[in-house]
Design an enzyme around this catalytic site. Structure first.
Site, mmCIF file in Angstrom:
data_model
loop_
_atom_site.group_PDB
_atom_site.id
_atom_site.type_symbol
_atom_site.label_atom_id
_atom_site.label_comp_id
_atom_site.label_asym_id
_atom_site.label_seq_id
_atom_site.Cartn_x
_atom_site.Cartn_y
_atom_site.Cartn_z
ATOM 1 N N HIS A 122 46.579 15.332 37.533
ATOM 2 C CA HIS A 122 47.396 16.536 37.690
ATOM 3 C C HIS A 122 46.509 17.769 37.569
ATOM 4 O O HIS A 122 45.623 17.816 36.709
ATOM 5 C CB HIS A 122 48.485 16.568 36.611
ATOM 6 C CG HIS A 122 49.245 17.858 36.542
ATOM 7 N ND1 HIS A 122 49.115 18.753 35.492
ATOM 8 C CD2 HIS A 122 50.145 18.416 37.398
ATOM 9 C CE1 HIS A 122 49.914 19.793 35.695
ATOM 10 N NE2 HIS A 122 50.537 19.614 36.844
ATOM 11 N N SER A 127 0.812 -1.216 0.000
ATOM 12 C CA SER A 127 0.000 0.000 0.000
ATOM 13 C C SER A 127 0.844 1.264 0.000
ATOM 14 O O SER A 127 0.305 2.351 -0.224
ATOM 15 C CB SER A 127 -0.916 0.017 1.233
ATOM 16 O OG SER A 127 -0.133 0.067 2.440
ATOM 17 N N HIS A 167 45.154 27.730 40.190
ATOM 18 C CA HIS A 167 46.459 27.648 39.551
ATOM 19 C C HIS A 167 47.126 29.006 39.707
ATOM 20 O O HIS A 167 46.741 29.969 39.044
ATOM 21 C CB HIS A 167 46.299 27.280 38.071
ATOM 22 C CG HIS A 167 47.541 26.717 37.461
ATOM 23 N ND1 HIS A 167 47.663 26.430 36.128
ATOM 24 C CD2 HIS A 167 48.722 26.388 38.017
ATOM 25 C CE1 HIS A 167 48.866 25.931 35.886
ATOM 26 N NE2 HIS A 167 49.524 25.905 37.016
#
Length: 1004
Positions: free
Chosen positions: A439, A306, A484
């Site tokens: 680290h 179909s 840091h």
């Protein structure tokens, strides 16, 4: 004027080359232009669901796995139940639950939205007022939940004031978010209504946090439970296609129909779908294959021709879509009667002979797994025995092909990795283990002008890291901070970092966590640091030795659920050490029970960037650095990890059992260029701890190759975990196993003090290292549901291929590593070893990212002294024309950890996030390892006197009437041979690389 013929031909050739080059350039340009235009037209709000596995804190691991000697309980009432709709697909070790979806009963609900699949309270869609908290202000906002887009927004004028539920990483409430509440100075009275949502920014990909306070406990519960339910449902919807069975077909059907109806005001037929509808749905859930492939499946499912599919036909379409031809071929190869099913003896034979599982070691477990994946004969074949409701005899049960495929896909019952518990124990001293280390842990990105966050510590601890670094500086308000120093990075409070570590230290592993402190604080704030450590960590903090007079480090097993501090000592401690040394010289036991370094050679500076000229052997004098004095309250916490500045391996501080030397990568490598110093370093690392960290010039947070440091016996190889490059991939593979991530791996025996030859003070004596021939094959069979890159539209094709790389810890040499099969991509001149992997790849499969079939077998052979340090990396690329390629996903494994046989490997993106539904199907076969020769210890230059001594020794043995020494030597040799064979058996029994005897050539 005409050109000579040869010149004309050359010109034509050059013209052809230019045209070919222009075609390649044009193709590349077209690809880039296509992607640029596609990214512009792609609607990022069209999100079908999450793509990555979400790591939930403290979630349990999966059930029992074959091949790892683990006895997990099964529900006896469910042993023989049909497993097809319940088994897990590719998942994280933390697991994405595959239980049946249940809606969450929430107060005030008025609709069940099919596009979301959970009960969505109407008040959340209209919007509720909550207080948003930031560092600068507290303001009330209206928070709305868009159910169609699964998006939460609170300011319609700003694109950044929203997040998608699919991008959520975690929801923290109450005490779990207390550090954020305290940092933002909000009263504790608000804690029971505090919500912190951690999510990934859809634009920039950065981790962001949203802090809100709900006005009531009821609304607090509504928001948190709804968001969790939506995320869980959408995750299961996305993962459903990768699993066996059609459990999620109806949910996808209803969801698509609801969206289709919502997109238009006109009535829509909701009982059928066209090919265009099916294609659009498939693209939205990462079914990235050719249109031709989808059309062929659609036609097969469209039984009435179909041009449309009803729900039953759509179910058939999904089943056809998930067919695996390679598994069908396996089924026909390993099952005598494929139409009947796989019997118990066939399943056990498959595990034993192909998967290399010791089925006899846990026979009952294997039978339970077989029952779990079996369908009853009455359900498989509707015959005259259909009335028989139960089969008690396991020998009568049969597993069908769909269940067999489910078993192969299961990350719990057919895991790609061995269990750590079968290969190592954790009762040796701490210095005999590699420790997973980080680290500058606090950084989320680059080393300069990056962001410091508590979330970075939480993330690495959840991933199994056992050694984190904390850079401590004076805070402006008297509270120490973590950042840091001398860069543009942001700050976070030291107390918040310690609180997070205390909560998350043992989420993924019960074994000890080491806090590596780099102290730049004043003495006053150091005292506050010590107070925070003691008060927040409590009994988990090691504050004094377990045993007095013990000169060896405790084991990870003894240190379970304990936290160690690595810090340099105070001058008061150094004075105490002098007294201890004097006591030892006089024959008395030290009062503290262990040695410290003396003041004549020790330095209490805490910076990692120590004077490297002495390490590298340079004579150039550099101006001395200003040392940071360490407060006694803080220094005394360095019980088992006392930081020391390296000067010389002969000095007293190099002999204290609890000292730790820290080396920067470049100084370490320069130090190892001297054979004498390299031997001293290897000897040191047998008995004592060492840490190596990346160079400060790695401003982009890149990493070095950790293999070169592991082979020197370095225990703590610290890496920048925020960058998922080769270094971090190897590190994760080093410590990964099927059932846990302990964070500790026993070093190779040759690096743990056995088979050593350190005669007297001979500095150039080396460790005896046996060379082994390691041979293995990897067949890259197929990939499943590869994700679509971000810059691809849904209709853009994916042309995948797979690269396989083999890394070893041996020096570069020619011919030490060879490969066969596939396309060779290795370096020129056949050089392999550190930094030069053996590399091969498969063919390119055009226009198929859903289920590309490669079926390419590659064989690798290498000579190595460290078979425990051989790694294999699989990288899936998208070919983009010419030499251009785009990385889609990777997976890295340690060879001795890889299970043999057919395995589905999980895949990770470039950020290290595991894909929810993507896998790589491979077959692994490892041949018995062969010992080929032995490297004898190399000594210093032989002198005349040593030759004379050796000659006298030989003569005295030759003419001696007493032959007991010969017998003792023979007995000793026999014991050595027995020990060696015992070690080989241990390797074989623990499912490491099998060992075979030396070849006749090597024996001679």
């Amino acid at each position: 004027m005409s050109l000579p013929a040869s010149t004309s031909n050359n010109a034509m050739s050059d013209s052809g080359k230019q045209q070919s080059l222009m075609r390649r350039v044009s193709q590349k340009a077209a690809n880039k232009l296509r992607r640029r235009t596609s990214s512009a037209s792609y609607d990022p709000e069209e999100r079908p669901g999450p793509v990555f596995v979400r790591h939930r804190s403290g979630s349990a691991t999966g059930e029992g796995r074959l091949g790892i000697q683990r006895h997990d309980s099964f529900d006896d009432d469910d042993e023989s139940a049909v497993i097809i709709d319940q088994v897990d697909g590719p998942s994280d070790p933390n697991g994405v639950s595959s239980d049946k979806i249940k809606t969450v009963p929430l107060p005030g609900h008025r609709q069940i939205d099919p596009s979301v699949g959970v009960i969505v309270p109407e008040q959340l869609q209209i919007g509720t007022a909550m207080t948003r908290i930031t560092r600068k202000k507290k303001v009330k906002r209206i928070f709305k939940l868009d159910v169609n887009k699964a998006r939460v927004s609170w300011d319609p004028t700003k694109q950044t004031s929203r997040f998608y539920v699919d991008d959520m990483k975690d929801i923290r409430t109450g005490a779990n978010a207390r550090n954020y509440r305290e940092e933002l100075q909000v009263s504790s009275a608000e804690e029971d209504r505090w919500i912190t949502i951690i999510y990934i920014d859809s634009e920039g990909g950065k981790l962001k946090l949203l802090h809100v306070i709900a006005p009531s406990a009821e609304l607090f519960k509504v928001w948190t439970s709804t968001l969790e339910a939506i995320h869980r449902y959408r995750t299961e919807m996305m993962a459903g296609l990768a699993m066996q069975g059609e459990k999620f077909v109806e949910a996808h059907w209803k969801r698509y129909m609801a969206n289709l109806q919502a997109s238009t005001s006109q009535p829509v037929k909701t009982d059928r779908v066209s090919f265009e509808d099916v294609e659009r749905l498939c693209r939205s859930i990462h079914v990235n294959c050719s249109r031709k492939f989808l059309k062929e499946k659609f036609k097969r499912a469209d039984r009435d021709n179909s041009g449309y599919l009803n729900f039953q036909e759509f179910e058939r379409f999904v089943k056809l879509l998930k067919e695996r031809d390679e598994i069908k071929e396996m089924w026909e190869e390993y099952v005598v009667n494929p139409g009947v099913g796989m019997y118990r003896n066939e399943f056990r034979a498959f595990l034993r002979e192909v998967q290399m599982v010791d089925v006899d070691a846990d026979s009952a477990q294997v039978d339970k797994v077989f029952r779990k994946f079996c369908r009853q004969p009455s359900k498989m074949n509707q015959t005259e025995n259909a009335s028989r409701s139960h089969v008690d005899d396991i020998n009568e049960m049969r597993m069908n092909r769909e269940a067999f495929a489910a078993f192969l896909l299961s990350s719990s019952y057919n895991p790609p990795l061995l269990s750590a518990t079968t290969a190592q124990c954790l009762d040796r001293p701490l210095n005999e283990y590699y420790c997973s280390s980080s680290h500058n842990t606090y950084l989320m990105g680059r080393q300069v002008r990056g962001e410091s966050s508590v979330e970075a510590y939480i993330k690495v601890l959840q991933r199994g890291c056992r050694c984190v670094e904390i850079d401590c500086w004076d805070g402006d308000d008297g509270r120490p901070v973590v950042t840091h120093g001398h860069t543009g990075t942001s700050e976070c409070l030291f107390s918040d970092v310690i609180s997070a570590i205390g909560k998350y230290a043992f989420i993924s592993s019960p074994y000890p966590v080491i806090l590596s402190l780099e102290v730049h604080c004043s003495l006053e704030q150091q005292v506050k640091m010590a107070e925070h450590l003691v008060n927040i960590l409590g009994d988990s903090l090691v504050r004094e030795p377990f045993m007095s007079n013990s000169l060896i480090l405790p084991s990870p097993q003894e240190l379970k659920h304990r936290i160690l501090v690595k810090v340099k000592g105070s001058q008061q401690q150094e004075f105490k050490n002098d007294l201890d040394l004097m006591d030892r010289k006089m024959g008395n036991a030290p009062s503290r029970g262990f040695l410290r370094s003396n003041t004549s050679s020790s330095s209490n500076t805490t910076s990692e960037s120590d004077d490297l000229s002495s390490i590298a052997g340079e004579n150039k004098k550099k101006p001395p650095k200003v040392a940071t004095k360490i407060a006694h309250e803080l220094g005394q916490l360095g019980v088992y990890c006392r930081g020391e500045k390296f000067r010389n391996f002969a000095l007293p501080e190099s002999k204290t059992f609890n000292h730790v030397f820290s080396f920067q990568e470049k100084s370490f490598l320069k130090f190892c260029k001297d054979p004498e110093k390299k031997s001293q370093l290897e000897k040191h690392n047998v008995r004592y701890l060492m840490r190596v960290y990346p160079s400060g010039f790695r401003v982009n947070s890149s990493n070095f190759d950790p293999l070169g440091f592991w082979r020197r016996g370095v225990q703590m190889v610290a890496l920048n975990w925020q960058t998922y490059d080769l270094g971090v991939q190897l590190n994760e593979a080093m410590f990964a196993s099927a059932d846990d991530r302990s964070g500790y791996v026993l070093k190779p025996k040759i690096l743990r003090g056995r088979n050593l030859d350190f005669p007297g003070d001979s500095a150039d004596a080396k460790v005896k290292k046996d060379k082994k021939q390691v041979t293995f094959s990897i067949e890259v069979i197929s990939a499943q549901q590869l994700p679509r890159p971000k810059d691809h539209r849904s209709e853009d094709s994916i042309d995948p291929f797979v690269e396989v790389e083999v890394f070893s810890a041996d020096d570069k040499a020619k011919g030490t590593s060879t490969g066969e099969g596939g396309i060779d991509l290795s370096g020129s001149k056949g050089v392999s070893g550190l930094g030069a992997p053996q590399k091969r790849r498969t063919k390119v499969v055009r226009d198929d990212g859903f289920h590309p079939l490669f079926k390419e077998k590659m064989k690798f052979s290498l000579v190595t002294k460290f078979e425990e340090l051989v790694f294999v990396r699989f990288s899936v690329y998208d070919a983009q024309g010419g030499d251009d390629k785009s990385l889609i996903a990777t997976y890295t494994a340690k060879l001795i950890s890889l299970q043999q046989g057919y395995r589905h490997l999980p895949l990770y993106d470039v950020q290290g996030e595991q894909y929810l539904f993507s896998t790589l199907f491979v077959k692994v076969k490892v041949d018995p390892m062969t010992l080929i020769d032995r490297e004898l210890p190399q000594r210093g230059s032989t002198t005349i006197e040593s030759l004379k001594t050796s000659a006298k020794s030989v003569l005295s043995r030759g003419f001696s009437g007493d032959r007991r020494s010969v017998r003792r030597k023979g007995d000793k040799d026999k014991s050595k041979e027995s020990e060696a064979s015992q070690d080989e058996r241990q390797l074989h029994d623990s499912k490491r690389l099998p060992v075979s005897p030396p070849t006749p050539e090597s024996a001679s």
